[in-house]
Motif scaffolding. Structure first.
Motif, short mmCIF file in Angstrom:
data_model
loop_
_atom_site.label_atom_id
_atom_site.label_comp_id
_atom_site.label_asym_id
_atom_site.label_seq_id
_atom_site.Cartn_x
_atom_site.Cartn_y
_atom_site.Cartn_z
N ASP A 228 55.25 25.75 66.47
CA ASP A 228 55.38 27.21 66.42
C ASP A 228 54.03 27.90 66.66
OD1 ASP A 228 56.70 29.76 65.74
OD2 ASP A 228 55.47 29.66 63.94
N TYR B 279 60.97 25.20 67.82
CA TYR B 279 60.60 25.15 66.39
C TYR B 279 61.76 25.62 65.52
CZ TYR B 279 59.11 27.83 62.27
OH TYR B 279 59.04 28.40 61.02
N ASP B 280 62.40 26.72 65.90
CA ASP B 280 63.52 27.25 65.11
C ASP B 280 64.65 26.24 64.99
OD1 ASP B 280 62.47 29.81 64.51
OD2 ASP B 280 62.98 30.53 66.51
N LYS C 7 58.53 28.25 70.61
CA LYS C 7 58.92 28.79 69.31
C LYS C 7 60.43 28.67 69.09
CE LYS C 7 56.47 32.53 68.00
NZ LYS C 7 55.60 32.02 66.92
#
Length: 473
Positions: free
Chosen positions: A288, A445-446, A442
């Motif tokens: 992230d 990452y989620d 990102k």
């Protein structure tokens, strides 16, 4: 035992009851009932982030005005983050043993010193040294040892059921501070350069004088904190000295292990059960943060200024609005976290914003680019409060400062790799690639966070509830 301020809510019927329910949903009841030290920490965060907002708006522009090449600016930002990594790791590792107030005070002094150097010097290597050794935020985000220590204190002084509310307001106060800093910086620069006809370098240096003054304000606030902010172990040691007694305090029946000596006495203990959790967290947060480092706020402000020729005053106003939107969304996140859990709230509020982040650099039209920027800002910070509450729950109390510090160090290390790559891309007119890569990383990452920690959070919440019940009995 963790310390929570006493809470005696008074039930109110009718309209008063509805008002109280609204205030509870907004987290204001929890914030009002929080300890004095928690409120002081929020005020410190506002001052610090206000200073970061001042610096972030002008950092790249200041270095550019000094005729420093873009690639070297990217290197500057990367090395600044590397310096912050080393500083933060060392200070947070020993914060509980050396004293949390002392470390926070040292950080404030370094922050003020950095502002003085930036205000007085224009040599690349001198500025780089000040940024690496001191505290200068190249991204507009938290740097230094402050946040890990403060969040550990908040967790220690706050009822677990109220943490998401308090963390949401703690994060909101920071965003408002950064937004106000950007706004003030933009219009002060506009006045200095347009009305008073100052050259840009002179105007930028005056901003850093203000940055140094804010560092001293933060130092003043730090020394007003009580001893309650220190780690439980540190407080026990103090009581032992005051009572002229040794190891067993407050009815503890556990046998005291042989004390550690020398440097080992300053190192925190991390349990084996937490180790795998910390490693997984570090890997995800690194992904992230690397994505964030590819498009930090200072580069985004430079992008809109250089591509669309937006003047500093308007630029400051734009980022004031985006940060206020981000801050307002945090309050909604606290309410969502109570109903759906911290992990679900983190993922499903953060993921949509990253799609818009990936699209910021694609439009050639300024208005469309600003639409994507606003949409990105509207939910990108909603995960801040739930993330802090999640971290406070997922690790044991005695490990919080060290683990939060380690996580922040990993995040800073990963993000430090981004700016130098962005500088390389900008030199080749590929700014849009950095936005696209940032958003995509990102998003990954989620998805990873949801996959690994959705069930783990529930297990740790149950374990903490049992632990607190055991202390009460």
């Amino acid at each position: 035992m963790e310390q929570y301020p006493s809470q005696n809510p008074v039930e109110a019927p009718g309209k008063d009851g509805i008002l109280k329910r609204i205030l509870e949903e907004l987290g204001l009841v929890s914030m009002y009932a929080s300890a004095r030290d928690v409120k002081l920490l929020c005020l410190q965060r506002f001052v610090r982030m206000f200073a970061y907002g001042l610096s972030t708006l002008i950092l790249v522009a200041y270095l550019d005005a000094l005729a420093i090449p873009k690639t070297k600016i990217g290197l500057f930002m990367t090395l600044t983050l590397v310096g912050d990594t080393c500083l933060s790791f060392f200070l947070t590792l020993f914060a509980d043993a050396l004293g949390r107030r002392a470390i926070l005070a040292l950080g404030a002094i370094l922050m003020a010193a950095s502002g003085v150097v930036f205000a007085l010097f224009g040599t690349y290597w001198v500025l780089l040294f000040a940024a690496v050794i001191g505290v200068i935020s190249p991204s507009g985000n938290e740097i230094g040892p402050f946040r890990a220590i403060e969040e550990s204190i908040v967790a220690q002084l706050t009822d677990p059921k109220k943490r998401s509310d308090v963390y949401a307001w703690y994060s909101l106060v920071g965003l408002v501070g950064a937004a106000c800093g950007s706004l003030v910086c933009g219009w002060v620069l506009h006045h200095l350069t347009q009305t008073l006809q100052w050259d840009f370098i002179r105007a930028y240096r005056l901003i850093y004088v203000g940055y140094a003054i804010l560092g001293l304000v933060k130092l003043t606030l730090t020394v007003t904190l009580s001893h309650s902010v220190e780690s439980e172990k540190k407080q026990q040691q103090r009581r032992a000295r005051d009572d002229e007694t040794r190891p067993l305090l407050e009815g503890s029946t556990e046998a005291s292990p042989s004390p550690k000596r020398g440097l080992r006495a300053l190192l925190p203990d991390v349990s084996k059960e937490s180790l795998s959790v910390v490693i997984t967290l570090c890997l995800l947060f690194a992904l992230d943060s690397f994505g964030s480092g590819l498009a930090p706020l200072s580069w985004i402000t430079y992008y809109f200024k250089s591509h669309f020729n937006i003047e500093e005053g308007k630029l400051g106003s734009i980022f004031f609005v985006t940060q206020i939107l981000a801050g307002a969304s945090m309050i909604a996140a606290s309410s969502l976290a109570k109903r759906f859990g911290n992990v679900n709230t983190m993922v499903f509020t953060h993921l949509p914003s990253q799609i818009f982040r990936a699209l910021i650099g694609i439009p050639s039209d300024m208005h469309l680019a600003l639409v994507f920027l606003v949409l990105n800002s509207s939910t990108q910070s909603m995960d801040s409060g739930p993330r802090s509450a999640f971290l406070a729950t997922i690790v044991l109390p005695g490990e919080r400062t060290a683990v939060m510090g380690t996580v922040n160090v990993v995040k800073t290390t990963a993000s430090s790799l981004g700016p130098i790559l962005t500088g390389f891309l900008v030199d080749r007119n590929l700014f849009w690639v950095s936005f696209l890569a940032s958003g995509c990383l990102k998003i990954v990452y989620d998805i990873g966070l949801l996959a690994f920690f959705k069930e783990k959070e529930r297990e740790r919440e149950r374990a903490e509830s049992l632990r607190i019940q055991g202390h009460e009995e």
